[in-house]
Scaffold this motif. Structure first.
Motif, short mmCIF file in Angstrom:
data_model
loop_
_atom_site.label_atom_id
_atom_site.label_comp_id
_atom_site.label_asym_id
_atom_site.label_seq_id
_atom_site.Cartn_x
_atom_site.Cartn_y
_atom_site.Cartn_z
N TYR A 41 35.44 22.54 70.63
CA TYR A 41 35.77 22.85 69.23
C TYR A 41 34.69 23.72 68.61
N GLY A 42 33.41 23.44 68.94
CA GLY A 42 32.34 24.29 68.44
C GLY A 42 32.43 25.69 69.00
N PHE A 43 32.74 25.79 70.28
CA PHE A 43 32.85 27.08 70.99
C PHE A 43 33.98 27.93 70.41
N THR A 44 35.14 27.29 70.19
CA THR A 44 36.34 28.03 69.79
C THR A 44 36.39 28.30 68.29
N PHE A 45 36.09 27.30 67.47
CA PHE A 45 36.35 27.42 66.03
C PHE A 45 35.10 27.62 65.18
N LEU A 46 33.93 27.28 65.74
CA LEU A 46 32.69 27.52 64.99
C LEU A 46 31.90 28.68 65.59
N ASN A 47 32.42 29.23 66.70
CA ASN A 47 31.84 30.40 67.35
C ASN A 47 30.40 30.14 67.81
N ILE A 48 30.12 28.90 68.26
CA ILE A 48 28.79 28.56 68.78
C ILE A 48 28.85 28.59 70.30
N LYS A 49 28.13 29.52 70.90
CA LYS A 49 28.21 29.75 72.34
C LYS A 49 27.00 29.17 73.08
N GLU A 50 26.20 28.37 72.42
CA GLU A 50 25.06 27.74 73.09
C GLU A 50 24.97 26.28 72.65
N ALA A 51 24.20 25.51 73.40
CA ALA A 51 24.08 24.07 73.12
C ALA A 51 23.54 23.84 71.71
N PHE A 52 24.17 22.94 70.97
CA PHE A 52 23.69 22.63 69.62
C PHE A 52 23.97 21.20 69.20
N ILE A 53 24.93 20.54 69.84
CA ILE A 53 25.34 19.20 69.40
C ILE A 53 24.20 18.20 69.58
N TYR A 54 23.34 18.42 70.58
CA TYR A 54 22.22 17.51 70.82
C TYR A 54 21.30 17.40 69.61
N GLN A 55 21.30 18.43 68.75
CA GLN A 55 20.43 18.41 67.57
C GLN A 55 20.86 17.35 66.55
N LEU A 56 22.09 16.84 66.69
CA LEU A 56 22.58 15.83 65.74
C LEU A 56 22.05 14.44 66.06
N VAL A 57 21.51 14.26 67.27
CA VAL A 57 21.05 12.92 67.67
C VAL A 57 19.93 12.44 66.76
N GLU A 58 19.02 13.32 66.38
CA GLU A 58 17.92 12.93 65.50
C GLU A 58 18.43 12.41 64.17
N VAL A 59 19.44 13.10 63.60
CA VAL A 59 20.03 12.68 62.33
C VAL A 59 20.67 11.30 62.49
N LEU A 60 21.41 11.12 63.58
CA LEU A 60 22.09 9.85 63.83
C LEU A 60 21.09 8.72 63.99
N ALA A 61 20.01 8.98 64.73
CA ALA A 61 18.99 7.95 64.96
C ALA A 61 18.32 7.55 63.64
N ASP A 62 18.02 8.53 62.79
CA ASP A 62 17.42 8.23 61.48
C ASP A 62 18.37 7.43 60.61
N GLN A 63 19.65 7.75 60.73
CA GLN A 63 20.67 7.16 59.87
C GLN A 63 21.02 5.73 60.27
N MET A 64 21.11 5.45 61.58
CA MET A 64 21.63 4.16 62.04
C MET A 64 20.62 3.35 62.84
N GLY A 65 19.44 3.92 63.08
CA GLY A 65 18.45 3.26 63.93
C GLY A 65 17.94 1.94 63.40
N GLU A 66 17.98 1.76 62.07
CA GLU A 66 17.48 0.52 61.48
C GLU A 66 18.33 -0.67 61.90
N PHE A 67 19.65 -0.50 61.91
CA PHE A 67 20.54 -1.61 62.25
C PHE A 67 20.88 -1.64 63.74
N PHE A 68 20.89 -0.46 64.38
CA PHE A 68 21.18 -0.36 65.81
C PHE A 68 19.96 0.26 66.48
N PRO A 69 18.92 -0.53 66.77
CA PRO A 69 17.64 0.02 67.25
C PRO A 69 17.75 0.77 68.58
#
Length: 878
Positions: A331-359
């Protein structure tokens, strides 16, 4: 109210009602063969509902990570297109195991929603089961009467079996349920159309938020229902939907559960996401919104699955995780025109957001990030490869429709998505035969089902109410009675039987260790136990036949030779884990293991190849512990917190109880339920036989112990003897081999030079044999060269002109090889493709290959097919 507070309010409320708050079980299930993932809040409590175990409290509350992407509950294809379906979601739940029932559960639900969270009562609708005459289940009058105390009758809806009778599968506990729905539409919309008419009608703003299931029945294999011995309550409330209601928005993605992730995607892509409140958006913006929803949903599922120990792979649960991630990438490749890896960058946001309850997401952040980044890079390469192959398919296509079977081959072999294929074809003025694609897909699914389908009959209970005891830590045989039997029909293994005993010395597969084998011996016969597994707290002994007298007394005997060899490998695994953490660093964590009588396999987190020197240090470390003759210290039934405080290693993704078993060999201390040696000396010797990568940041070591090492040394000694004989028994074998290699290198250099010269000499002769076909200089011929010489010759001839189509065949040492060279001008002007040519001609030599459009090769097995291949070559330019 922010999402963290919503979660806390729920747990605090039910704690005040006497519930024990328990942590979420891992999202990946390891001890339930009927499920790949936790797909509902009740999955971790199945053994309690079935009566196979006793819960630590009759009242429990939690929030459970759930994944619905396979089997009966599969929401994957809805995700992104609507605003309320997800792959991973949190299920808030309160449970009663034979304690309270409808009289408490329904009023508490109403109290929490309307008095604690203060949701508008006029926006809530409830449903109760209308009954089912065919199954002799009456209308749920009790639930209806309870709700009348809180809700006007015009907002109590009678639901059918589909909507208001909950089942965990084709068999097992089930019962009527009562759902609570909320209408989040504007006052104007609510005045125009009643919310009652939109309940269970897939309206995005009239959604179910809470389901109270009343477990009263057991669904048998023949479809009939029987009453359970006790009544239970199983509730589940969608956390994301509840947050939507609490934050006055009309989309789950507009809540703070998702907005931090969406903001990160906006930052990376430079594109904007529009909230659900914005109407009349363009088609282009809608595609952007869908793509962003897919990505922020899927990163949660993939990240938590990896954190819980499930790496992406090509089979089973790992394939499902890979498929989810690839859907996000595409979906990123086709509709957001992202041709290189980028989804891994969201892990830091997710860890900050949910890490307190799900360590676990915080502690495994580096691993999750690296695995996703590598998976992205790999799939993007696959997309590039798929685009090239799609060009070949287009070139082959006659007419304006591409065969569905060809597109499915791209999907099945290379993971190239169907909708991306269809999109590219539309851009080229072509259509995809979607019906043909679907037929090929269904055929593959049928093949897959045929290979793995298992059907089970109901249990025949011989001794009711018996709870099985495992005695295998202390003995390898015991007197036993059969308590229940079940027939299993497996397409893979045929008819098998599962036997449960009142007590068993057989270790059931778990923690990486395979299940024990052995026998059941009575006065008159011996039954072979071919495997042992655990399901819903029952130890299942697999046999190919039943005893003639199932009520007899038996001696259950474990195969002690296999058990002892397995124990050596299991204890060596623990020692190796400590060795790796000592040699490589404490970042090393176990990510998977397999322990059987033959060898051990150990997967661990590490971001570089383990060097030969490091492997030797690990091997030396383990063998030093073996030489020290360290006695096993086994501690059973100690509190989990105490064991961890004392230094025991707990593995992420494993489900531990309040009390655990710890295994200690010197400094090595791990929580483990497996079988071990009594002293490290019993292992005899430890030998690493291989090391390699299995995924990004995950390495695998395979090793052997005991008799397997003796066999390893003996075979190497025999091999060395044979080498010495072949070298004419030199005084120094190593020097003799080195001299042989040096001589071989010199001779190869001379041979390469001679072949290059031969190719140059042949150029003039073959140039005279070129014939013109449709304005193309053509030649197809077998030459007496090796493949490298044929390539040199092809390039030499290519320098003679611009219109060359050349196919050369070689058969060095009986191995046929075809090489195709096409002038770049012909590739551009005539749309010829050397890769396509060798793929087709390779069939005549029973092989295949590929390469670039101007030069490609194919190897095969059938030398006799060369003549026909060369004969057919001209057809590409006729």
């Amino acid at each position: 109210m922010n999402s963290k507070d919503v979660r806390k309010q729920f747990l605090d409320f039910f704690q005040s009602k006497g519930h024990l708050i328990v942590p979420s079980a891992p999202i990946v299930l390891k001890d339930d063969p009927t499920l790949m993932f936790n797909n509902s809040g009740m999955a971790q409590f199945k053994e309690y509902f079935l009566g196979n175990a006793t819960p630590k409290s009759t009242r429990i509350a939690d929030t459970q990570k759930c994944l619905r992407v396979s089997g009966k509950h599969n929401d994957l294809e809805d995700v992104g297109f609507d605003t309320y379906h997800h792959t991973m979601f949190e299920m808030l739940g309160n449970w009663s195991f034979g304690d309270y029932f409808k009289e408490e559960a329904l009023p508490w639900a109403w109290e929490f929603l309307t008095e604690v969270l203060k949701l508008d009562k006029d926006r809530l609708y409830v449903s109760v089961f209308e009954g089912n005459e065919a199954e002799n289940v009456p209308f749920d009058q009790q639930a209806f009467d309870i709700w009348k105390q809180f809700v006007p009758e015009d907002r109590i809806i009678l639901g059918n079996k589909k909507d208001n009778f909950w089942e965990m599968g084709d068999q097992g506990p089930c019962g009527p349920c009562s759902e609570i729905h909320i209408d989040l539409r504007t006052d104007e919309e609510r005045a125009a159309v009643t919310g009652r008419s939109l309940v269970n009608a897939d309206h995005p703003q009239v959604v179910e938020i809470w389901n109270n299931v009343f477990m009263e029945f057991n669904r048998k294999a023949d479809g009939s229902l029987e009453k359970l011995p006790a009544q239970h309550v199983d509730t589940g409330m969608g956390f994301e939907r509840l947050c939507m209601a609490m934050q006055n928005v009309t989309s789950n993605y507009d809540t703070d559960v998702f907005t931090p992730l969406i903001e990160k995607v906006e930052q990376i892509t430079g594109l904007k996401y529009t909230s659900n409140e914005v109407k009349d958006i363009s088609e282009e913006q809608n595609k952007t919104n869908i793509a962003i929803r897919v990505i922020v949903d899927h990163i949660r599922a993939v990240a938590f699955a990896i954190a819980d120990g499930q790496l992406p792979s090509n089979t089973g649960a790992g394939y499902v995780i890979r498929r989810i991630l690839r859907r996000a990438i595409r979906y990123g490749f086709t509709f957001l025109n992202i041709k290189e890896a980028f989804i891994y960058q969201l892990v830091e946001v997710l860890a900050d957001q949910m890490g307190e309850f799900f360590p676990e997401i915080k502690s495994q952040q580096n691993l999750v990030t690296n695995v996703i980044r590598e998976e992205e890079a790999s799939f993007l390469r696959t997309l590039d490869q798929g685009l090239q192959l799609l060009e070949n398919v287009i070139a082959e296509t006659k007419g304006n429709e591409v065969a569905g079977a060809k597109a499915f081959e791209l999907y099945d072999t290379f993971g190239f998505p169907k909708d991306l294929t269809a999109l590219i074809l539309r851009e080229r003025g072509l259509e995809l035969d979607e019906a043909g694609f679907d037929v090929a897909m269904q055929e593959q699914k049928a093949r897959s089902r045929a290979a793995s389908e298992i059907s089970t009959e109901d249990w025949s209970v011989l001794i009711p109410g018996n709870v099985e005891t495992f005695v295998g830590y202390d003995q390898t045989e015991s007197e036993a009675k059969i308590t229940r039997i079940r027939k299993v029909d497996s397409k893979k293994d045929g008819v098998l039987y599962q036997i449960v005993l009142d007590n068993s010395p057989f270790y059931p597969e778990g923690g990486g260790q395979i299940g024990d084998k052995g026998t059941l011996v009575s006065a008159n016969e011996t039954i072979q136990i071919i495997d042992t597994k655990k399901e819903n707290n029952l130890i299942l002994h697999f046999t190919k036949q039943l005893p003639e007298n199932v009520n007899a007394s038996f001696i259950a005997k474990v195969n002690t030779d296999l058990r002892a060899a397995t124990a050596k490998n299991h204890s060596a695994t623990h020692l190796m884990h400590l060795a790796l953490r000592t040699v490589l660093g404490t970042h090393v964590e176990q990510k998977g293991s397999l322990v059987n009588p033959k060898n051990l396999r150990f997967d661990f987190s590490h971001f570089a190849k383990v060097t030969d020197e490091e492997l030797q240090q690990v091997e030396d470390f383990v063998n030093a512990r073996i030489q020290e003759q360290i006695a096993l210290i086994e501690r059973r039934d100690i509190p989990f917190a105490q064991a961890v405080e004392e230094g025991a290693m707990a593995l992420f993704g494993e489900k531990y109880g309040d009390h655990v078993r710890a295994i200690k060999f010197g400094e090595s201390m791990e929580l483990c339920g497996g079988i071990h040696v009594q002293n490290t000396a019993d292992i005899w010797y430890f030998k690493i036989v291989s090391e390699g990568a299995v995924a990004a940041g995950i390495r695998r070591i395979e090793a052997i112990t005991g008799d397997a090492v003796k066999g390893f040394f003996a075979s190497h000694e025999e091999l060395l003897s044979e080498i010495k004989t072949a070298l004419k028994n030199p005084q120094d074998s190593l020097k003799a081999v080195i001299a042989l290699q040096e001589d071989n290198a010199k001779l190869k250099k001379q041979l390469d030079a001679l072949l290059k010269e031969k190719a140059k000499n042949m150029k003039g002769e073959l140039a005279k044999e070129l014939q013109e076909v449709n304005g193309i200089q053509f030649l197809a011929k077998q030459v007496d060269l090796n493949p490298e010489g044929a390539k040199d010759l092809a390039y030499e001839l290519g320098n003679l002109g611009n219109n060359l189509f050349l196919v050369l065949a070689t058969a060095e040492e009986g191995k046929p090889m075809l090489s195709c060279y096409i002038s770049k001008e012909l590739v551009a002007d005539r749309k010829l493709n050397a890769g396509l040519v060798v793929r087709e001609l390779g069939k005549f030599i029973q092989g295949g290959g590929g390469g670039q459009p101007f030069f490609a090769t194919a190897g095969g097995k059938k030398v006799e097919g060369i003549a026909e291949a060369l004969e057919k070559a001209i057809e590409f330019i006729k």
